[in-house]
Design an enzyme around this catalytic site. Structure first.
Site, PDB file in Angstrom:
ATOM      1  N   LYS A  39     -13.323   3.308   6.385  1.00  0.00           N
ATOM      2  CA  LYS A  39     -12.270   2.545   7.335  1.00  0.00           C
ATOM      3  C   LYS A  39     -10.971   3.013   6.771  1.00  0.00           C
ATOM      4  O   LYS A  39     -10.739   3.609   5.862  1.00  0.00           O
ATOM      5  CB  LYS A  39     -12.276   0.816   7.146  1.00  0.00           C
ATOM      6  CG  LYS A  39     -11.938   0.484   5.620  1.00  0.00           C
ATOM      7  CD  LYS A  39     -12.268  -0.963   5.489  1.00  0.00           C
ATOM      8  CE  LYS A  39     -12.027  -1.280   3.918  1.00  0.00           C
ATOM      9  NZ  LYS A  39     -12.537  -2.836   3.748  1.00  0.00           N
ATOM     10  N   TYR A 262      21.948   4.696   0.241  1.00  0.00           N
ATOM     11  CA  TYR A 262      22.449   3.578   0.826  1.00  0.00           C
ATOM     12  C   TYR A 262      22.828   2.498  -0.382  1.00  0.00           C
ATOM     13  O   TYR A 262      22.209   2.505  -1.098  1.00  0.00           O
ATOM     14  CB  TYR A 262      21.406   2.846   1.837  1.00  0.00           C
ATOM     15  CG  TYR A 262      20.858   3.534   2.848  1.00  0.00           C
ATOM     16  CD1 TYR A 262      22.096   3.842   3.821  1.00  0.00           C
ATOM     17  CD2 TYR A 262      19.675   4.210   3.053  1.00  0.00           C
ATOM     18  CE1 TYR A 262      21.738   4.524   5.125  1.00  0.00           C
ATOM     19  CE2 TYR A 262      19.599   4.821   4.096  1.00  0.00           C
ATOM     20  CZ  TYR A 262      20.377   5.007   5.191  1.00  0.00           C
ATOM     21  OH  TYR A 262      19.969   5.912   6.292  1.00  0.00           O
TER      22      TYR A 262
HETATM   23  C1  LIG Z   1     -13.314  -2.704   2.629  1.00  0.00           C
HETATM   24  C2  LIG Z   1     -14.572  -3.152   2.706  1.00  0.00           C
HETATM   25  C3  LIG Z   1     -15.893  -2.801   1.284  1.00  0.00           C
HETATM   26  C4  LIG Z   1     -15.181  -1.783   0.420  1.00  0.00           C
HETATM   27  O1  LIG Z   1     -14.345  -2.462  -0.339  1.00  0.00           O
HETATM   28  P1  LIG Z   1     -14.003  -1.453  -1.680  1.00  0.00           P
HETATM   29  O2  LIG Z   1     -13.166  -2.604  -2.402  1.00  0.00           O
HETATM   30  O3  LIG Z   1     -12.969  -0.397  -1.377  1.00  0.00           O
HETATM   31  O4  LIG Z   1     -15.197  -0.963  -2.240  1.00  0.00           O
HETATM   32  C5  LIG Z   1     -16.850  -3.410   1.591  1.00  0.00           C
HETATM   33  N1  LIG Z   1     -17.303  -4.411   2.321  1.00  0.00           N
HETATM   34  C6  LIG Z   1     -16.416  -4.772   3.490  1.00  0.00           C
HETATM   35  C7  LIG Z   1     -16.787  -6.074   4.223  1.00  0.00           C
HETATM   36  C8  LIG Z   1     -15.062  -4.413   3.440  1.00  0.00           C
HETATM   37  O5  LIG Z   1     -14.057  -4.730   4.341  1.00  0.00           O
END
Ligand SMILES: *Cc1c(COP(=O)(O)O)cnc(C)c1O
Length: 382
Positions: A39, A262
């Site tokens: 993702k 800034y």
């Molecule tokens: C993002 C996510 C993961 C992976 O998480 P990590 O901590 O990066 O391993 C696994 N399961 C779900 C449902 C997630 O949203």
């Protein structure tokens, strides 16, 4: 090969991702499948490039958060299994079905809808049931009515209820154990009703390393694929895949007392050499590191001077007199050779490592290293 149109880029070492995947596979063994979490554009690493690498090195499934992320991967890879872990609204489920994507569901309504769409498009939709054991984000609430509803879903025709999963809040060993036990109790209740699932999963990166006993037959690692370590009890050998680099665009000497950037939040305490580098908060570099962070030039730490701008920031090069325009700057890496490591950076910025890398913006080209050489450059903007 695509030209690098900026001095600012991230280098992504696919050899390291392959190394990490192989070590994860070795850790869990043949009986545990791996849904590699890609993702957020593979946590900033580029989902399409990373997808090929993980699938060739031990992953069985790709997991993403959203439909558009799933479609991006599907367009390029026609036969990878892809799971959307998030919610997809009813009106978009036809894209899920037409593109053979596995959907997370937690309602009888969506199960029925998917079944109907399957009949319409001559497909057998695949779903994983989300079961909420305490995180309180998505999923069936943990109660008898939910068990009955899941049992009804399992009896719908033309739908393949392939998996059931939950997610740990990582609120401590005891809480994690309690969540795991609730998940197992639900699975047992369903088994009593004659319902079993091909895949059962509850573990992310941290829990997969820390709690070998909860791996069931699938895990969903994200961070560890990229070499990001957050586990506390277990051990896994990993190599960080990402290094953020740029080059000095301007060097000047300023007098004692002059301000920089800034609001002049930084003022020269002595005659100083100021370097400007072409990276700012719009590239995903946290503005909260103003006057706090450092970058690395010629193997030495150059502190950030003043407020970070949208496209540029200034560093104090007074103690690195050899630095000149065009010299390489390591913005952050794995901490070796005086580089800023992600953990330190996250603490300084008041966030976590995943937020820093997943926010690297589109404007930053990705340079891929494979077999030790630059193998591809992706620039999302041009
Ligand atoms: C993002 C996510 C993961 C992976 O998480 P990590 O901590 O990066 O391993 C696994 N399961 C779900 C449902 C997630 O949203």
């Amino acid at each position: 090969m695509e030209q690098l149109l900026r001095d600012t880029y991230v280098e992504i070492n696919l050899d390291n991702i392959a190394y990490n995947m192989k070590n994860i596979k070795k850790m869990v063994g043949e009986n545990v499948k791996i849904a590699a979490v890609l993702k957020a554009d593979a946590y900033g690493h580029g989902a399409v490039e990373v997808a090929g690498t993980v699938m060739e090195n031990g992953a069985d499934y790709i997991a993403v958060a959203t439909l558009n992320e799933a479609l991006e991967i599907r367009e390029r890879f026609h036969d990878y299994r892809i799971l959307i872990m998030g919610f997809t609204p009813d009106r978009l489920l036809e894209y899920v079905v037409k593109n053979d994507i596995t959907q997370t569901i937690f309602s009888l309504r969506q199960a029925r809808l998917l079944s109907e769409l399957g009949i319409k498009y001559n497909k057998l939709p695949v779903v994983h049931i989300k079961y909420d054991t305490g995180f309180n984000r998505l999923g069936f609430r943990d109660c008898t009515e939910s068990i009955e509803e899941i049992a009804s879903i399992a009896n719908i025709e033309n739908i393949n209820v392939e998996g059931i999963f939950s997610h740990l809040a990582l609120a401590g060993r005891e809480e994690d154990e309690r969540q795991y036990n609730r998940f197992i109790a639900a699975i047992d209740e369903l088994r009593k009703r004659g319902i079993d699932f091909k895949y059962k999963h509850i573990e992310d990166s941290i829990s997969a390393v820390d709690y070998p006993e909860y791996r069931l037959n699938m895990i969903r690692p994200g961070a560890i694929i990229y070499g990001i370590k957050g586990f506390h009890y277990g051990h896994l050998d990993l190599k960080q895949a990402l290094t953020f680099k740029t080059r000095i665009s301007h060097v000047k000497e300023i007098s004692e007392g002059e301000g920089v950037s800034y609001d002049y939040l930084w003022r020269a305490q002595r005659k100083s050499i100021i370097g400007t580098i072409p990276i700012g908060y719009a590239d995903g570099y946290p503005r909260s590191l103003s006057n706090k962070g450092f970058v690395t030039v010629h193997g030495k730490k150059a502190p950030i001077a003043g407020l970070i701008c949208m496209d540029q920031l200034m560093v104090d090069l007074t103690d690195i007199p050899e630095a000149k325009e065009g010299d390489e700057v390591i913005v952050y890496s794995n901490g070796e050779n005086n580089t800023m490591d992600l953990n330190t950076m996250a603490i300084l910025a008041g966030t976590n490592k995943n937020e820093i890398i997943s926010r690297i913006s589109r404007r930053v080209p990705r340079v891929y290293i494979k077999n030790g050489e630059v193998f591809k450059i992706i620039d999302y903007v041009k």
